[in-house]
Design an enzyme around this catalytic site. Structure first.
Site, PDB file in Angstrom:
ATOM      1  N   ASN A 109      -2.656   8.422  -2.621  1.00 51.66           N
ATOM      2  CA  ASN A 109      -2.241   7.030  -2.757  1.00 51.66           C
ATOM      3  C   ASN A 109      -1.681   6.765  -4.159  1.00 51.66           C
ATOM      4  O   ASN A 109      -1.820   7.575  -5.078  1.00 51.66           O
ATOM      5  CB  ASN A 109      -3.456   6.112  -2.557  1.00 51.66           C
ATOM      6  CG  ASN A 109      -4.003   6.144  -1.159  1.00 51.66           C
ATOM      7  OD1 ASN A 109      -3.666   5.318  -0.339  1.00 51.66           O
ATOM      8  ND2 ASN A 109      -4.862   7.115  -0.871  1.00 51.66           N
ATOM      9  N   CYS A 164      -3.397  10.710   4.377  1.00 52.07           N
ATOM     10  CA  CYS A 164      -3.522  10.260   5.761  1.00 52.07           C
ATOM     11  C   CYS A 164      -3.771  11.465   6.646  1.00 52.07           C
ATOM     12  O   CYS A 164      -2.950  12.388   6.687  1.00 52.07           O
ATOM     13  CB  CYS A 164      -2.264   9.524   6.220  1.00 52.07           C
ATOM     14  SG  CYS A 164      -2.285   9.074   7.978  1.00 52.07           S
ATOM     15  N   HIS A 174       0.863  -1.179   0.000  1.00 48.35           N
ATOM     16  CA  HIS A 174       0.000   0.000   0.000  1.00 48.35           C
ATOM     17  C   HIS A 174       0.907   1.238   0.000  1.00 48.35           C
ATOM     18  O   HIS A 174       1.344   1.700   1.048  1.00 48.35           O
ATOM     19  CB  HIS A 174      -0.890  -0.030   1.256  1.00 48.35           C
ATOM     20  CG  HIS A 174      -1.878   1.090   1.347  1.00 48.35           C
ATOM     21  ND1 HIS A 174      -3.236   0.885   1.247  1.00 48.35           N
ATOM     22  CD2 HIS A 174      -1.719   2.414   1.551  1.00 48.35           C
ATOM     23  CE1 HIS A 174      -3.872   2.041   1.391  1.00 48.35           C
ATOM     24  NE2 HIS A 174      -2.961   2.989   1.571  1.00 48.35           N
TER      25      HIS A 174
END
Length: 305
Positions: free
Chosen positions: A249, A240, A207
């Site tokens: 991301n 985040c 991730h």
């Protein structure tokens, strides 16, 4: 480098992508977007988070979203849960799978969950046990495995310790998160070589965040190390809330384009994915930052000029 013939992409945009948005996106818009994603060939979509709405107000309609979507055969609809209270609501919404989360660094864990790593284990252990008893698979997210915004370097031994503990508690897979996008290809290669010496590759996913433009490069290294499950967020949406400077991301559409050009199968139609990207960026009233979306906007502008 040896690359896999096929990669499983787990789309986290509706959860990780939207959780930072300051403007509340209407529930029906979220439902419509997920329904579009369901028709792109994606086989896994993380649709929301059953976290206290005080902490993630953008996803306060988690139950309504989970109940309102049209579920396509062959697609897993997952949701994030922090504890038993979140799990109870997720079970009522009948999500297909749940995910628990924690950090590899103690300071980030305290900022994110308000508990130390050791204090978090019993909470997640109970949640995992009850989820599995209810017939749900459980995934684990581990943040800050390549670096922490508060502590800096995180040792691979520390990340390995927490990953192993999560697997022992019953998650089937741990998604290793580069939460603030500080990982580099050499570090990813070295850490994965160490981790996969004791942890089966099929129990690990990656991730990456693209804060410093390293996400695709790091993904290539991860795939060459034998990791075949990659998280992505359409258009690079997300970040985040507990890590300043943590931009979007890894963009699912950029990843799909790269895989396609390399002859690696993902089962996902890029054109349909870009259309879903147009829908969500129009709804959010801001452009998505991925290269594929930039190209698509330029092409659309040229056609209408």
């Amino acid at each position: 480098m040896n690359y896999p013939e096929r990669v499983l992409i787990k789309e986290v945009g509706p959860r990780d992508g939207l959780q930072n948005e300051k403007v509340f996106l209407p529930t029906q818009t979220k439902i419509d977007w997920i329904n579009q994603l369901s028709k792109t060939g994606l086989s896994y979509i993380e649709i929301t988070s059953f976290v206290n709405p005080k902490w993630i107000p953008a996803l306060s309609d988690c139950y309504e979203v989970a109940k309102g979507i049209t579920r396509e055969p062959g697609v897993t609809y997952a949701a994030l849960v922090p504890n038993m209270k979140g799990l109870e609501k997720a079970l009522l919404a009948d999500v297909d799978e749940v995910a628990v989360f924690m950090s590899a660094s103690d300071t980030h864990n305290k900022k994110n969950i308000n508990k130390s790593i050791e204090e978090t284990f019993p909470v997640l252990e109970e949640t995992i046990r009850e989820a599995k008893a209810s017939g749900k698979k459980v995934r684990g997210y581990l943040s800050t495995v390549f670096g922490c915004p508060y502590e800096g370097h995180v040792s691979p031994e520390q990340a390995e310790k927490v990953t192993t503990k999560l697997l022992e508690m019953g998650v089937y897979e741990v998604s290793l998160g580069d939460t603030i996008g500080v990982g580099n290809p050499r570090q990813v290669e070295s850490n994965l070589n160490q981790w996969t010496a004791s942890i089966p590759k099929e129990n690990l996913a990656l991730h990456f965040h693209n804060t410093r433009g390293m996400a695709l490069a790091n993904t290539l290294v991860g795939m060459s190390a034998g990791i075949t499950t990659i998280d992505g967020s359409l258009g690079g949406l997300g970040g985040c809330p507990y890590a300043k400077g943590a931009s979007g991301n890894l963009a699912t559409d950029d990843l799909i384009h790269m895989l396609s050009e390399m002859g690696i199968d993902s089962g996902i139609d890029l054109g349909s994915l870009v259309n879903a990207g147009h829908f969500i960026e129009t709804s959010l009233e801001k452009p998505l930052i991925s290269h594929q979306m930039e190209i698509a906007r330029a092409q659309k502008a040229e056609q209408t000029s």
